[in-house]
Motif scaffolding. Sequence first.
Motif, PDB file in Angstrom:
ATOM      1  N   GLY A  86       0.823  -1.216   0.000  1.00  0.00           N
ATOM      2  CA  GLY A  86       0.000   0.000   0.000  1.00  0.00           C
ATOM      3  C   GLY A  86       0.852   1.260   0.000  1.00  0.00           C
ATOM      4  N   LEU A  87       1.912   1.265   0.822  1.00  0.00           N
ATOM      5  CA  LEU A  87       2.782   2.451   0.893  1.00  0.00           C
ATOM      6  C   LEU A  87       3.496   2.689  -0.435  1.00  0.00           C
ATOM      7  CD1 LEU A  87       4.358   1.919   4.434  1.00  0.00           C
ATOM      8  CD2 LEU A  87       2.968   3.882   3.723  1.00  0.00           C
TER       9      LEU A  87
ATOM     10  N   ASN B  11       2.515   1.688  -3.379  1.00  0.00           N
ATOM     11  CA  ASN B  11       1.562   2.006  -4.444  1.00  0.00           C
ATOM     12  C   ASN B  11       0.924   3.379  -4.306  1.00  0.00           C
ATOM     13  OD1 ASN B  11       2.108  -0.233  -5.912  1.00  0.00           O
ATOM     14  ND2 ASN B  11       0.428  -1.463  -5.083  1.00  0.00           N
ATOM     15  N   GLN B  12       1.272   4.104  -3.222  1.00  0.00           N
ATOM     16  CA  GLN B  12       0.871   5.515  -3.163  1.00  0.00           C
ATOM     17  C   GLN B  12       1.613   6.307  -4.236  1.00  0.00           C
ATOM     18  OE1 GLN B  12       1.302   7.096   0.794  1.00  0.00           O
ATOM     19  NE2 GLN B  12      -0.230   5.672   1.616  1.00  0.00           N
ATOM     20  N   HIS B  13       2.691   5.713  -4.762  1.00  0.00           N
ATOM     21  CA  HIS B  13       3.515   6.405  -5.769  1.00  0.00           C
ATOM     22  C   HIS B  13       3.215   5.938  -7.185  1.00  0.00           C
ATOM     23  CE1 HIS B  13       5.998   8.111  -2.534  1.00  0.00           C
ATOM     24  NE2 HIS B  13       5.830   6.945  -1.952  1.00  0.00           N
TER      25      HIS B  13
END
Length: 312
Positions: free
Chosen positions: A115-116, A118-120
């Motif tokens: 999740g962290l 894929n924030q990018h």
Amino acid sequence: MSAARKHTALPKAQILIEALPWLTRHNGKVVVIKFGGNAMVDEALKAAFAQDVVFLRQAGLKPVVVHGGGPQIKAQLAKEGLVSEFKAGLRVTTPEAMDIVRMVLAGQVQRELVGLLNQHGPLAVGMTGEDAHTITATQHKPEIEGELVDIGRVGEITSIDTGAIEALLADGRIPVISSIARSADDGHVYNVNADTAAAALAAALGAETLMVLTDVEGLYADWPNSDEVISRLTVSELEKLLPELSSGMVPKMEGCLHAVRGGVPTARVLDGRVPHSILLEIFTDQGIGTMVLPDPRPGTPRPGTPQGGAVQ
Ligand SMILES: Nc1ncnc2c1ncn2[C@@H]1O[C@H](COP(=O)(O)OP(=O)(O)O)[C@@H](O)[C@H]1O
Ligand SMILES: CC(=O)N[C@@H](CCC(=O)OP(=O)(O)O)C(=O)O
């Protein structure tokens, strides 16, 4: 006004230029990064870790993340009224504990990292060693005081299939791997130490480097009596030191040894508590932590320094 603006921007250009030889050297190379459970308890550090990994990907490297989760497993076992016992540095893993290990690693820790990242962008894909036969193991019975001891569903890696990881890398993705293995013989799944899994994957992938992030500055020469960090050591030097090491450092340094012996040019233990430690290590000449290198061949320069870069 514009001249002043140019002037204040100059140090930034200097920083970018300092990265050039490292960018050239690492372009297209696989970098395996092990993110330890103890370095994963701070939200800001986790976000900085995700930024670093995405930065590597956007700079043309191929990062592969292998994660731990020891403290998170311990907390979940405690919630369920189960105790955490370690033998020979490995968690005694009953079948019930294995269900929890799998749930915490693949269902919580890995999901959070994915999740962290894929924030990018649509980059990270989570998997475990069970997927596509990535990691296969048999039951590991460590020798303790001359006897082989049954510590339950703990795996010893017997083979690695890099196909799924390579397909993800070729598609521009960032694989995020939980250290769980499938069994070749009995249909069980096994709990594998995440440092060991990362090292085996680094060797099998022909990685350029293995980076093990943890909660200390590196390998201390005389732990716990002194905080003097060994900044570099060769395979032979590490082999001599291994019998003296204790607790969590054992699988890390054994992993570094395995990776470098297996052809990975460098393996490093880094302080995951330092924000952006990965970028400092890869793109500057001020490498931090401990670096393991092959034994130098007579008459050849030590590896680890790109042309034009200063010695780390
Ligand atoms: N020689 C040493 N140098 C540094 N740390 C050591 C050494 N020997 C043992 N340790 C211990 O190993 C720990 C790191 O391993 P571990 O707790 O398993 O971390 P992680 O969760 O990152 O895998 C350190 O916090 C330290 O307590
Ligand atoms: C067999 C064994 O001990 N497996 C480890 C796997 C997780 C791990 O290695 O996590 P860290 O990297 O955070 O220590 C465990 O159960 O804790």
